[in-house]
Every structure is written in structure tokens, then in C-alpha cells.
Design a protein around this motif. Sequence first.
Motif, PDB file in Angstrom:
ATOM      1  N   ILE A  66      -2.701  30.853  -9.281  1.00 49.44           N
ATOM      2  CA  ILE A  66      -1.609  31.683  -9.796  1.00 49.44           C
ATOM      3  C   ILE A  66      -1.571  31.758 -11.322  1.00 49.44           C
ATOM      4  O   ILE A  66      -0.822  32.557 -11.885  1.00 49.44           O
ATOM      5  N   LYS A  83      -5.278  36.441 -10.406  1.00 49.65           N
ATOM      6  CA  LYS A  83      -3.896  36.003 -10.572  1.00 49.65           C
ATOM      7  C   LYS A  83      -2.957  36.867  -9.729  1.00 49.65           C
ATOM      8  O   LYS A  83      -2.071  36.361  -9.048  1.00 49.65           O
ATOM      9  N   ARG A  85      -0.732  35.463  -6.663  1.00 52.69           N
ATOM     10  CA  ARG A  85       0.725  35.529  -6.748  1.00 52.69           C
ATOM     11  C   ARG A  85       1.320  36.336  -5.595  1.00 52.69           C
ATOM     12  O   ARG A  85       2.384  35.994  -5.071  1.00 52.69           O
TER      13      ARG A  85
END
Length: 144
Positions: free
Chosen positions: A61, A69, A73
Motif C-alpha cells: 500500500i 499502490k 489500496r
Amino acid sequence: MSYAFGDTDLSGVSNSSILGVGVHDVKITNAVYQPPVPGQPPALELELTSSTGSIKDQLRIHSDSEVGKRISRQRLKQYLVATGHHDPDHPDDVMWFVGKQAKVRIENGKTFTREDGSTGAYKNITGVFAPGTEVPDPIPKQAR
């Protein structure tokens, strides 16, 4: 050191297999938030277990890769929603996940070539859902 077969100790070895492609009801049996490799940003690693096997999902994350990322997420939020977290926009405790149930869809990811020339495919968790949710099986990728 003894190499006698009869001296082999398997007491700390699991006999479960890695979950394959498909939709699986799982229990989150462990959650760790730490760098996967020293010097890297921390990642959330969730261990998922079902009656037929287990798999680890590593969520980077804080990845340097914007795409990585974003995907991590999104999946983290899916886990939070699927497990009924009180505020899925603000995760607060890594241990929240331990003992929770979810449903995951696993699909083949990138392929790789082994030393012997044979090929395999990484397994990717492509969706996380609340238990009891009707989830279609992954659609097999067409040969190109």
C-alpha cells in the motif's frame, strides 16, 4: 547433522496446498505489517486459509509504483468492506483482520519459465467479497 530419512522432522510443516484459480471461502489467519525486504516500505501480508489450502496476499500500500499502490489500496478497501470494518476509509488495526471470513477470487497472473523450461503462472487475488456473496468463477484467459 544426520541425513537419515527416519530422522526427518516435519512437525512444523503444513500439508495444505496453495489455493488455485477459482473462488474460495477463506478465513484470515494471520496479518503482518512490515517491510517485505529490509529497506522497503512496509506491506500488509494477509494469510488466507480454506478447507482446501492457503495463500498469502501481500498488499504493498506504500509502493513506489503508482499502479501497484492503487491496486493494493483497492484490495485493502475490499478486505475492509468484506469483513465489515466500522470505517473502511480509515483502517486502524492490522489485527482487525485475524479471524475474519471473506470470499476471494484467484486468477492466473504473469507466467514464468522454470529452470527445466516448463512454464507456470503466478496466482493473483483479483477480488475480495463478503462471505455469502455470489461471485462468478474467473473467466479463463484465451490463448494468444
